[in-house]
Design an enzyme around this catalytic site. Structure first.
Site, short mmCIF file in Angstrom:
data_model
loop_
_atom_site.label_atom_id
_atom_site.label_comp_id
_atom_site.label_asym_id
_atom_site.label_seq_id
_atom_site.Cartn_x
_atom_site.Cartn_y
_atom_site.Cartn_z
N THR A 1 7.05 -1.11 -7.19
CA THR A 1 7.99 -1.89 -6.36
C THR A 1 7.26 -2.89 -5.48
O THR A 1 7.81 -3.91 -5.11
CB THR A 1 8.80 -0.96 -5.45
OG1 THR A 1 7.87 -0.30 -4.57
CG2 THR A 1 9.57 0.08 -6.23
N ARG A 2 6.02 -2.60 -5.15
CA ARG A 2 5.21 -3.38 -4.24
C ARG A 2 5.94 -3.60 -2.92
O ARG A 2 5.85 -4.65 -2.30
CB ARG A 2 4.80 -4.70 -4.89
CG ARG A 2 3.75 -4.46 -5.99
CD ARG A 2 3.67 -5.58 -6.98
NE ARG A 2 3.25 -6.83 -6.33
CZ ARG A 2 3.85 -7.99 -6.56
NH1 ARG A 2 4.85 -8.07 -7.40
NH2 ARG A 2 3.43 -9.07 -5.96
N GLU B 1 -2.51 -3.19 8.70
CA GLU B 1 -1.54 -4.28 8.81
C GLU B 1 -0.25 -3.77 9.43
O GLU B 1 0.33 -4.40 10.33
CB GLU B 1 -1.21 -4.86 7.42
CG GLU B 1 -2.27 -5.78 6.88
CD GLU B 1 -3.22 -5.09 5.93
OE1 GLU B 1 -3.25 -3.83 5.94
OE2 GLU B 1 -3.94 -5.79 5.20
N PHE C 1 4.92 2.89 -0.39
CA PHE C 1 4.54 1.74 -1.20
C PHE C 1 4.12 2.22 -2.59
O PHE C 1 3.39 3.18 -2.74
CB PHE C 1 3.34 1.04 -0.53
CG PHE C 1 2.83 -0.14 -1.30
CD1 PHE C 1 3.36 -1.40 -1.07
CD2 PHE C 1 1.81 0.01 -2.24
CE1 PHE C 1 2.88 -2.48 -1.77
CE2 PHE C 1 1.35 -1.08 -2.94
CZ PHE C 1 1.88 -2.33 -2.70
N ASP D 1 -20.77 -3.88 -6.70
CA ASP D 1 -21.64 -4.93 -6.19
C ASP D 1 -23.04 -4.85 -6.81
O ASP D 1 -23.82 -5.79 -6.73
CB ASP D 1 -21.81 -4.81 -4.67
CG ASP D 1 -20.65 -5.42 -3.93
OD1 ASP D 1 -19.97 -6.28 -4.52
OD2 ASP D 1 -20.42 -5.04 -2.78
N ASP E 1 -19.36 -11.34 2.40
CA ASP E 1 -17.98 -10.90 2.21
C ASP E 1 -17.14 -11.38 3.38
O ASP E 1 -17.61 -11.37 4.51
CB ASP E 1 -17.94 -9.37 2.15
CG ASP E 1 -18.27 -8.88 0.76
OD1 ASP E 1 -17.94 -9.60 -0.20
OD2 ASP E 1 -18.88 -7.81 0.65
N ASP F 1 -21.93 -3.24 -0.62
CA ASP F 1 -21.94 -1.79 -0.44
C ASP F 1 -21.40 -1.04 -1.65
O ASP F 1 -21.81 0.07 -1.91
CB ASP F 1 -21.18 -1.39 0.82
CG ASP F 1 -19.80 -2.04 0.90
OD1 ASP F 1 -19.37 -2.63 -0.12
OD2 ASP F 1 -19.18 -1.95 1.96
N SER G 1 7.45 -1.25 0.73
CA SER G 1 7.59 0.02 1.42
C SER G 1 8.71 -0.17 2.43
O SER G 1 9.17 -1.28 2.63
CB SER G 1 6.29 0.40 2.12
OG SER G 1 5.98 -0.56 3.11
#
Lengths: 562, 689
Positions: free
Chosen positions: B390-391, B358, B386, B531, B317, B527, B393
């Site tokens: 609207t995607r 982020e 968010f 998966d 990953d 995990d 914030s």
């Protein structure tokens, strides 16, 4: 002396130059590709129609092995029964039948491509026996080996498939496309050099002394051709290749030694071509050649040097050790012939191996103990394959990956088979010799050993080694036409013939069904020189460690005691 | 409580102690004698034959004590050989016992984490009852509250908690485990620090991973791995060959009118058979499992670890393995005409309420640029959360300014910039994406002002690890949800061979299947529950300890540290196991050459004086030659125990180079060293004989 060595050298170079294109040609035959001998296909079709065999039927390893065993059983019965009777025709010398143990030994000997001859050549077998039993078996036993090798090649090139070709088809084509054409040319050359080809019985000749003697003759030339080409080694005459009719001159001697190596070496190249791995084929050839050249050189060295005991008598030995050798061949060519004949499973002799220097005799023994330095046609490669599997296994572990051979994993099953095949050779040789040594020790009156001491031990060891290696040469000096030797050696020859064919072919059959793992940087490259070293070590370790004590008591003890 | 943690930590530290600890050695010596039991020895064909040889010699010794004739050698000589053979066996047993004892010690330290603790089981009726953790069965549900120890492995079905897993992983920072996420697994022996969780028991006692692993390192019920089985067969083959060699020697000698004593024969046999590898084989296997455990990896079988050494392809990953956890802001790109400091200020405003990593990284970057906002600015502001719709914030300030942050296409639709400005910003966006970054745009009052560059930070040192893997012949594949452009860039930077972009769980599965179709062995780490199918398909699957039960079930290894790069260590452990076996085998067989040169002349020196020429070591007497060979043969076993336990170091230098190296070291070394060793021992022995 130098000319003699040049002669040997030339013979070896010519062998390689001929074997390479032959390897290419044989690959095409195995794969059923177009070849110039395709004009023979009507003959093959006729054979298949008469025998009711479907040559295109796809067979897996089990079916192939079953076919191989069945037809060889048939060959054996054919030979055994026919040897038991006195032949009413093609028998101008009126030679009688063989007694049961000798017939068993002879049938086993020729079916197994050994050609150990406990009967005495020209006086022991009728023309009928020579042609329709012995010579016939020389062709089909050699073809059995070649066909088996081809099945192995196919097995190794398959990806998750069980089809390994058709044994009958390969058997017939090995005869018609490989053995017959070359034998034909060879027989012609022999004929032109003085080998006889007649069915008219012994010739009356008046010698210079004015005595009238009978000189044995017969259909010699064709039998000698296949005798060498098919690594059979069973001659028309008891004296084998030292007899002037079997091996008239230096040229024919060269030719015979070349042809006995020809197909065996050609098959090593063919392995490379078949799998598209020329480099690997060259590596295997290289490994075998390192052994072959070393052994030839040693034998030539000891024979050219002569016998120190004769030196002590102040007798000149400029020609080397010439006891038991033909003057027309000389010491070097005889030593080379002996090495080639024991390295391949030919077993033809142009000089008495009994009379070679002790360590030269030791070399011949080691040749047969390894039994894969080129080896017998087809079977030599099968034997070598077993060493290859073991080497790949050990080397694979050493680099930290589950061992792979040509992308196929070598696992417990394959190792088990390889171990059994490796075991069979020392088992037969050592136990056989042990029994013989014990009997000779407690009851010297059996009269087998004419040369007591270390040499006598070498003779017994040699006989079992030769039988187990399907070689067929004798150290002689051994009273071997007795029930003990006939039956023991007969059984040894059969076991040592078929187990080492069954083993490798079944491994190849199992590998054929496995997934092919693509190569990566972590994959062991088996066409590298480093792997060549592993391969050499495995061969040395297995052969030397198994036979060191026996060799020490025979040739080595004799050498140090001179 | 604190005390308890301390004990566990000390046990943990014990993992890195020296090879031979007094306590372990003491236990192992006792075990060496117990293991002489023929029923146990039979599992090891090579050493079993040594034991038979020892028994034969014991009888010979007893007879020679009462028998006046010295045909079979003196009593003292026979006794010496018997003792030496016994030692050979004991040394072999000791090697195995040490490996087992170390494994057991390792297992014990793990077991400490699962001492019996009280468990608050929820009965079907709903009432809570306190029972012992050992009574918990699969399907039971228990409750653990802050300060309590989790009684057994399970999966959280309700709630969330911070958990101290240091007992298992040695990592002191608490971790969050939550129901319904990919981190819902809890491990017995760890402690809940806050909150309360309801846990479903996922295994019966004695069936957990740990129990399986403990069985593997303890050796008693150890299953041989496939390669080990094959090697055992080959060694058995060699043993039979040497049995033949020795058994046929008396008739040969009889012919040569030599008498070979039974002591000499048995000695020759024991020296020739591959005792070195035979004695160390199981120790190597156990030590391999032990090494895996020391790396905090629990394997379900030895086969899985061995398979790891054969891996051709590894799926990793991106997040957490190749890159450090989350993306970070690395640059601000204001549009033309926008003051940089103003833009950064708006970026701060847009992220103040953003709790995502982020968002935090944007604040950090702004701080580095020495730009701050005053509290007054955000007074009475309204935070915009968010939403998937609207995607975006952001924040609506009290002065009416609205600040929005979001993906570029969301902001583009939301704002009303003129075409020229859009094109300019678009250029930033494309540049960022091509370099593997993720662009976030910020708009103020419906006007896009610029773009923030978020970037993945590639873990330091990861390139070297991939390079190492490449040399081993392992192909690395990065799995990421990023778009192909970004994925390609990161793949290049990190040095992986291939990548799967915009990966969905079924993409992983498909990729694995395709690789396997080509005959490759594939490893992956995972995990999450989604998966599980890919883990089940992979040849070597490592689940994180915190992963869901489904993921763990589908895997054949569990990593207690939750370290995604652990796969690389497992591969090395697997390779080491094979290499150690291969090299010791080579060494063992190569030794035989010298032993022959010692023993064969000794056997025949009296009857065939010529053969003394083979005594190239100039050993002093027949008896001392044979004894020296046997002593060397016995001593080489303990001498190689450290190598067997630690394993031969794997060097990623390519297979052929590695083979050459090991061939020189163990092959040539194996030929030469016994010549020196036997000669030295002979010089010592000859002082006494």
């Amino acid at each position: 002396m130098n000319t003699e060595i040049m002669g040997v050298f030339a013979a070896f170079i010519i062998t390689i130059l001929l074997a390479y294109p032959l390897g290419k040609y044989m690959t095409k035959v195995f794969k059923g590709e177009k070849v110039w001998t395709d004009f023979l296909s009507p003959v093959e079709k006729l054979i298949f129609r008469l025998s009711g065999v479907d040559p295109d039927k796809k067979m897996d390893w089990k079916e192939n092995l079953k076919s191989m065993l069945m037809i060889n059983l048939f060959f054996f019965i054919w030979a055994y029964l026919l040897l038991l009777i006195k032949h009413p025709f093609m028998n101008p010398m009126n030679i009688g039948s063989m007694e049961a143990a000798l017939a068993f030994n002879t049938a086993a000997s020729f079916v197994s491509n050994t050609n150990l001859q406990h009967y005495s050549g020209e006086t022991g077998a009728s023309y009928f026996a020579q042609v329709f039993i012995l010579m016939f078996l020389q062709f089909v036993s050699a073809a059995t080996g070649i066909a088996s090798a081809s099945i192995l090649f196919k097995g190794l090139s398959q990806r998750q498939a069980s089809d390994l070709g058709n044994f009958y088809n390969l058997l017939v084509k090995s005869v018609t496309r490989i053995l017959l054409p070359i034998s034909f040319v060879l027989a012609l050359v022999l004929l032109l050099n003085g080998s006889p080809m007649t069915f008219s019985g012994a010739k009356e000749i008046v010698t210079l002394q004015g005595e009238s003697v009978k000189v044995a003759t017969g259909p010699v030339a064709p039998m000698i051709a296949i005798k060498h080409l098919g690594t059979n080694g069973g001659g028309f005459f008891g004296a084998n290749s030292s007899h002037p009719f079997e091996n008239p001159n230096y040229l024919t001697n060269m030719l015979e030694v070349i042809t006995e190596l020809l197909i065996a070496i050609g098959l090593v190249f063919s392995f490379g071509f078949y799998l598209g791995k020329k480099k690997l084929g060259m590596l295997l050839f290289g490994v075998m050649t390192i052994f072959f050249i070393s052994f030839s050189s040693l034998a030539i060295h000891w024979e050219s040097r002569g016998n120190p005991l004769i030196d002590n008598l102040s007798i000149s030995q400029n020609a080397g050790n010439m006891e038991g050798k033909e003057v027309r061949f000389g010491a070097a060519a005889s030593a080379y012939f002996g090495t080639a004949s024991t390295a391949t499973s030919t077993g033809a002799v142009n000089s008495m191996h009994d009379s070679f220097m002790p360590l030269s005799g030791g070399i011949f023994l080691i040749d047969m103990m390894i039994n894969a330095i080129y080896g017998g046609v087809g079977v030599g490669f099968l034997n070598f394959f077993v060493y290859l599997v073991v080497a790949v296994f050990i080397a694979g572990l050493m680099v930290g990956r589950t061992p792979e051979l040509l992308g196929k994993k070598i696992e417990a099953k394959e190792i088990k088979i390889a171990a059994i095949v490796l075991l069979i050779h020392p088992l037969l040789i050592l136990t056989g010799t042990a029994i013989a040594a014990h009997i000779s020790a407690v009851n010297p009156s059996v009269g087998w050993v004419h040369n007591p001491g270390y040499h006598g031990f070498s003779e017994m060891l040699y006989e079992f080694t030769s039988a187990s290696a399907n070689n067929g040469s004798g150290f002689e000096g051994l009273g071997d036409n007795t029930n003990f030797w006939n039956i023991m050696c007969g059984a040894v020859m059969l076991l040592a013939r078929f187990i080492p064919i069954i083993g490798p072919v079944s491994i190849a059959g199992m590998l054929a069904k496995k997934k092919t793992i693509p190569e990566s940087a972590g994959t062991l490259r088996i066409d590298s020189a480093t792997f060549g070293v592993v391969l050499i070590s495995v061969i040395v370790i297995v052969a030397a460690l198994s036979f060191f004590p026996a060799l020490a008591l025979g040739p080595v003890a004799e050498f140090f005691s001179i | 409580m604190l005390n308890n943690t301390l004990v566990i930590k000390m046990a943990k530290r014990k993992r890195y102690t020296k090879l031979f600890e007094a306590e372990i050695v003491r236990k192992a010596i006792g075990e060496s004698f117990i293991k002489m039991n023929p029923m146990l020895m039979m599992k090891n064909p090579v050493m079993f034959t040594v034991e038979i040889g020892t028994a034969v010699m014991l009888v010979v010794t007893v007879i020679s004590a009462f028998n006046g004739s010295s045909a079979q050698g003196s009593f003292g000589y026979n006794l010496a050989i018997t003792v030496l053979l016994l030692l050979t066996n004991l040394f072999g047993n000791f090697a195995e016992a040490v490996a087992e004892a170390r494994g057991k010690a390792q297992a014990a330290s793990l077991r400490k984490t699962r001492e019996i603790t009280p468990a608050n089981i929820i009965l079907p009726g709903g009432e809570v009852k306190i029972i012992s953790s050992s009574e918990l069965k699969k399907g039971d549900v228990f409750i653990v509250s802050a300060g309590e120890t989790i009684p057994t492995d399970g999966e959280i079905i309700e709630g969330l908690a911070s958990i101290d897993e240091s007992a298992i992983t040695g990592e002191s920072a608490p971790v969050i485990r939550e129901a319904g996420t990919d981190h819902s697994g809890v491990v017995g022996g760890t402690r809940v620090l806050s909150d309360k969780i309801k846990v479903l028991v996922t295994g019966n006692p004695g069936e957990s991973f740990l129990d399986k692993m403990i069985a593997l390192v303890e050796g008693a019920n150890r299953q041989k791995t496939p390669n080990e089985i094959a090697l055992t067969i080959l060694l058995a083959g060699f043993t039979i060959v040497f049995l033949l060699v020795t058994a046929t020697l008396p008739p040969f000698a009889e012919y040569s009118k030599t008498i070979i004593t039974i002591a000499a024969l048995v000695s020759l046999f024991v020296c020739l058979i591959p005792t070195t590898i035979g004695a160390l084989l199981s120790a190597i296997g156990i030590a391999g499992m032990d090494r895996a455990l020391r790396a905090n990896v629990i394997a379900k079988s030895g086969k899985a670890v061995e398979n790891a050494g054969d891996i051709d392809t590894v799926l990793l990953d991106k997040t957490g393995t190749i890159t450090i956890g989350n993306r970070k802001a690395t640059n601000f790109y204001p549009a033309k005409g926008v003051e940089r400091n103003d833009f950064i200020k708006y970026c701060i405003l847009s992220s103040i309420a953003d709790q995502t990593p982020e968002g935090k990284s944007i604040l950090e970057l702004a701080e580095k640029n020495n730009i701050k906002t005053s509290d007054g600015e955000t007074k009475d502001a309204r935070f915009i959360k968010f939403t998937a719709e609207t995607r975006m914030s952001g924040i609506d300030l009290s002065d009416g300014t609205s600040v929005r942050k979001g993906a570029w296409d969301a902001i583009k639709n939301y704002s009303n910039n003129c075409n020229g400005e859009i094109e300019e910003l678009q250029q930033f966006v494309v540049d960022i994406a091509e370099k593997g970054g993720t662009p976030l745009a910020v708009a103020v009052n419906k006007k896009a002002l610029g773009v923030i560059q978020l970037e993945d930070i590639i873990k330091p040192g990861i390139q070297e690890r991939f390079e190492r893997l490449r040399k081993m012949g392992v192909k690395t594949v990065m799995v990421t949800g990023d778009n192909p452009l970004t994925a390609k860039y990161i793949a290049k930077m990190a040095g992986v061979d291939d990548f799967i972009a915009e990966a969905k769980p079924e993409d992983k599965l498909r990729y694995i299947k395709e690789e396997q179709q080509q005959g490759k062995l594939v490893a992956m780490m995972g995990d999450g529950t989604n998966d599980a199918p890919a883990l089940a398909q992979a040849d070597v699957a490592v689940a994180m300890n915190t992963g869901t039960q489904a993921a763990k079930e589908a895997s054949n290894m569990v990593d207690l540290d939750n370290d995604p790069t652990k796969l690389l260590e497992v591969i090395e452990v697997g390779k080491q196991m094979l290499i150690t076996r291969g090299n010791v085998t080579t060494f063992s067989l190569a030794n035989d050459v010298a032993k022959y040169f010692a023993i064969i002349p000794a056997l025949f020196a009296s009857s065939i004086p010529g053969l003394n020429a083979l005594n190239i070591m100039h050993l002093s007497s027949s008896e001392s030659a044979i004894m020296s060979a046997v002593i060397f043969n016995a001593l080489i076993i303990p001498a190689l125990i450290p190598l067997a336990l630690k394993g031969v170091k794997y060097k990623a230098i390519g297979a052929t180079a590695l083979l050459r190296r090991n061939l020189l070291l163990y092959g040539l070394g194996g030929v030469i060293s016994p010549f020196i060793g036997i000669k030295l021992i002979d010089m010592l022995v000859s002082l006494f004989v």
